[in-house]
Motif scaffolding. Structure first.
Motif, PDB file in Angstrom:
ATOM      1  N   PHE A   8       0.875  -1.169   0.000  1.00 49.74           N
ATOM      2  CA  PHE A   8       0.000   0.000   0.000  1.00 49.74           C
ATOM      3  C   PHE A   8       0.914   1.220   0.000  1.00 49.74           C
ATOM      4  CE2 PHE A   8      -2.756   3.259   1.727  1.00 49.74           C
ATOM      5  CZ  PHE A   8      -3.959   3.002   1.085  1.00 49.74           C
ATOM      6  N   VAL A   9       0.824   2.034  -1.054  1.00 48.34           N
ATOM      7  CA  VAL A   9       1.748   3.147  -1.259  1.00 48.34           C
ATOM      8  C   VAL A   9       0.980   4.468  -1.252  1.00 48.34           C
ATOM      9  CG1 VAL A   9       3.444   4.148  -2.856  1.00 48.34           C
ATOM     10  CG2 VAL A   9       3.244   1.650  -2.647  1.00 48.34           C
ATOM     11  N   SER A  10       1.574   5.474  -0.606  1.00 46.80           N
ATOM     12  CA  SER A  10       1.026   6.836  -0.607  1.00 46.80           C
ATOM     13  C   SER A  10       2.086   7.761  -1.183  1.00 46.80           C
ATOM     14  CB  SER A  10       0.691   7.287   0.816  1.00 46.80           C
ATOM     15  OG  SER A  10      -0.204   6.397   1.433  1.00 46.80           O
ATOM     16  N   VAL A  11       1.671   8.608  -2.136  1.00 51.15           N
ATOM     17  CA  VAL A  11       2.610   9.549  -2.740  1.00 51.15           C
ATOM     18  C   VAL A  11       1.983  10.933  -2.831  1.00 51.15           C
ATOM     19  CG1 VAL A  11       3.787   7.779  -4.129  1.00 51.15           C
ATOM     20  CG2 VAL A  11       1.902   9.057  -5.139  1.00 51.15           C
ATOM     21  N   LEU A  31      -1.998  10.593  -2.957  1.00 55.81           N
ATOM     22  CA  LEU A  31      -2.562   9.556  -3.813  1.00 55.81           C
ATOM     23  C   LEU A  31      -2.203   8.221  -3.165  1.00 55.81           C
ATOM     24  CD1 LEU A  31      -3.797   8.496  -6.475  1.00 55.81           C
ATOM     25  CD2 LEU A  31      -1.504   8.677  -7.467  1.00 55.81           C
ATOM     26  N   GLU A  32      -3.200   7.382  -2.923  1.00 59.32           N
ATOM     27  CA  GLU A  32      -2.978   6.092  -2.267  1.00 59.32           C
ATOM     28  C   GLU A  32      -3.421   4.975  -3.198  1.00 59.32           C
ATOM     29  OE1 GLU A  32      -5.319   6.788   1.294  1.00 59.32           O
ATOM     30  OE2 GLU A  32      -3.475   7.274   2.386  1.00 59.32           O
ATOM     31  N   ILE A  34      -2.572   0.450  -4.266  1.00 54.90           N
ATOM     32  CA  ILE A  34      -1.855  -0.800  -4.049  1.00 54.90           C
ATOM     33  C   ILE A  34      -0.970  -1.005  -5.272  1.00 54.90           C
ATOM     34  CG2 ILE A  34      -2.018  -3.286  -3.716  1.00 54.90           C
ATOM     35  CD1 ILE A  34      -4.737  -2.760  -2.342  1.00 54.90           C
ATOM     36  N   PHE A  35       0.334  -1.037  -5.034  1.00 51.95           N
ATOM     37  CA  PHE A  35       1.310  -1.118  -6.114  1.00 51.95           C
ATOM     38  C   PHE A  35       1.160  -2.427  -6.886  1.00 51.95           C
ATOM     39  CE2 PHE A  35       5.370  -1.880  -8.103  1.00 51.95           C
ATOM     40  CZ  PHE A  35       5.755  -0.615  -8.527  1.00 51.95           C
ATOM     41  N   GLY A  36       1.182  -2.304  -8.211  1.00 51.85           N
ATOM     42  CA  GLY A  36       1.167  -3.487  -9.065  1.00 51.85           C
ATOM     43  C   GLY A  36      -0.187  -4.053  -9.395  1.00 51.85           C
ATOM     44  N   THR A  37      -1.255  -3.332  -9.067  1.00 49.04           N
ATOM     45  CA  THR A  37      -2.601  -3.849  -9.352  1.00 49.04           C
ATOM     46  C   THR A  37      -3.246  -3.171 -10.562  1.00 49.04           C
ATOM     47  OG1 THR A  37      -3.571  -2.319  -7.742  1.00 49.04           O
ATOM     48  CG2 THR A  37      -3.015  -4.542  -6.956  1.00 49.04           C
ATOM     49  N   GLY A  38      -2.457  -2.407 -11.325  1.00 54.04           N
ATOM     50  CA  GLY A  38      -2.970  -1.790 -12.546  1.00 54.04           C
ATOM     51  C   GLY A  38      -3.720  -0.494 -12.336  1.00 54.04           C
ATOM     52  N   MET A  39      -3.636   0.084 -11.147  1.00 57.68           N
ATOM     53  CA  MET A  39      -4.354   1.331 -10.885  1.00 57.68           C
ATOM     54  C   MET A  39      -3.674   2.538 -11.533  1.00 57.68           C
ATOM     55  SD  MET A  39      -5.498   0.847  -6.916  1.00 57.68           S
ATOM     56  CE  MET A  39      -6.223   2.484  -6.861  1.00 57.68           C
ATOM     57  N   LEU A  40      -2.348   2.451 -11.721  1.00 58.91           N
ATOM     58  CA  LEU A  40      -1.589   3.559 -12.283  1.00 58.91           C
ATOM     59  C   LEU A  40      -0.883   3.133 -13.557  1.00 58.91           C
ATOM     60  CD1 LEU A  40      -0.017   5.046  -9.028  1.00 58.91           C
ATOM     61  CD2 LEU A  40      -2.066   5.785 -10.232  1.00 58.91           C
ATOM     62  N   LEU A  41      -0.411   4.121 -14.304  1.00 62.82           N
ATOM     63  CA  LEU A  41       0.333   3.832 -15.518  1.00 62.82           C
ATOM     64  C   LEU A  41       1.557   2.977 -15.188  1.00 62.82           C
ATOM     65  CD1 LEU A  41       0.232   7.444 -17.003  1.00 62.82           C
ATOM     66  CD2 LEU A  41      -1.014   5.453 -17.872  1.00 62.82           C
ATOM     67  N   VAL A 141       5.405   9.082   0.471  1.00 67.15           N
ATOM     68  CA  VAL A 141       5.043   9.486   1.842  1.00 67.15           C
ATOM     69  C   VAL A 141       4.615   8.308   2.715  1.00 67.15           C
ATOM     70  CG1 VAL A 141       4.504  11.868   1.234  1.00 67.15           C
ATOM     71  CG2 VAL A 141       2.690  10.169   1.183  1.00 67.15           C
ATOM     72  N   GLY A 142       4.388   7.150   2.107  1.00 67.02           N
ATOM     73  CA  GLY A 142       4.016   5.984   2.901  1.00 67.02           C
ATOM     74  C   GLY A 142       4.144   4.700   2.114  1.00 67.02           C
ATOM     75  N   VAL A 143       4.643   3.655   2.785  1.00 68.70           N
ATOM     76  CA  VAL A 143       4.695   2.315   2.210  1.00 68.70           C
ATOM     77  C   VAL A 143       4.414   1.345   3.355  1.00 68.70           C
ATOM     78  CG1 VAL A 143       6.077   0.575   1.011  1.00 68.70           C
ATOM     79  CG2 VAL A 143       6.496   3.001   0.557  1.00 68.70           C
ATOM     80  N   ARG A 144       3.419   0.485   3.168  1.00 66.57           N
ATOM     81  CA  ARG A 144       3.120  -0.490   4.214  1.00 66.57           C
ATOM     82  C   ARG A 144       2.557  -1.748   3.580  1.00 66.57           C
ATOM     83  NH1 ARG A 144      -2.435  -0.559   4.996  1.00 66.57           N
ATOM     84  NH2 ARG A 144      -3.565   1.344   4.575  1.00 66.57           N
ATOM     85  N   ASP A 145       2.500  -2.789   4.388  1.00 66.46           N
ATOM     86  CA  ASP A 145       1.893  -4.032   3.925  1.00 66.46           C
ATOM     87  C   ASP A 145       0.399  -3.819   3.745  1.00 66.46           C
ATOM     88  OD1 ASP A 145       4.221  -5.599   3.867  1.00 66.46           O
ATOM     89  OD2 ASP A 145       4.085  -6.015   6.006  1.00 66.46           O
TER      90      ASP A 145
END
Length: 160
Positions: A8-11, A31-32, A34-41, A141-145
């Motif tokens: 779970f990433v916050s930028v 912007l929050e 989940i990395f790698g799930t296709g939500m972002l470019l 600004v944030g990275v967590r499980d």
């Protein structure tokens, strides 16, 4: 902890296009996702992969890596496809209006009305950022499980 698959990433970010700020996160509202799930470019994610809280990165995405090249084709659609309950939905047929639509295969897309005629509506299906070079300034600004519940809600594995 580093930015990685299913974290779970916050930028905080600022997107600049043609020298103007096109979008940015607001103070205290990153912007929050989940990395790698296709939500972002994909190239956006590639640029922040392995970064940690406090890291700053600036990168540029060319149109092919952003929202695609600008396609000059304008599509002529019959006006009758804009019928709702047997009545023409004239309130949505004005130049510049964006209308969610789907093609024959069920693919969802957003069309922009370019012209309204007597029998046809000319639609442009380019993303508003198509053809644009995207310049990003990003701070992690944030990275967590991620909890299994959050991952399932985002379309991840819901098996127990």
């Amino acid at each position: 902890m580093k930015v990685a698959q299913n974290k779970f990433v916050s930028v905080d970010y600022k997107l600049t296009v043609d020298g103007q700020i096109a979008d940015q996160s607001s103070e205290g509202h990153p912007l929050e996702f989940i990395f790698g799930t296709g939500m972002l470019l994909p190239k956006f994610e590639a640029a922040i992969l392995g970064k940690e809280v406090g890291d700053k990165v600036s990168f540029t995405l060319e149109p092919k890596d952003g929202y695609g090249e600008l396609i000059e084709e304008i599509v002529d659609l019959p006006k009758n496809i804009f019928m709702i309950d047997g009545k023409l939905a004239e309130e949505m047929l004005f130049v510049g209006n964006q209308i969610p639509m789907s093609d024959n295969q069920g693919n969802r897309m957003l069309g922009t009305v370019r012209e309204v005629g007597d029998e046809h509506v000319k639609m442009d299906f380019n993303h508003p950022m198509a053809g644009k070079t995207l310049n990003f300034d990003v701070t992690i600004v944030g990275v967590r499980d991620v909890t299994p519940e959050a991952l399932a809600a985002k379309g991840g594995c819901s098996c127990h």
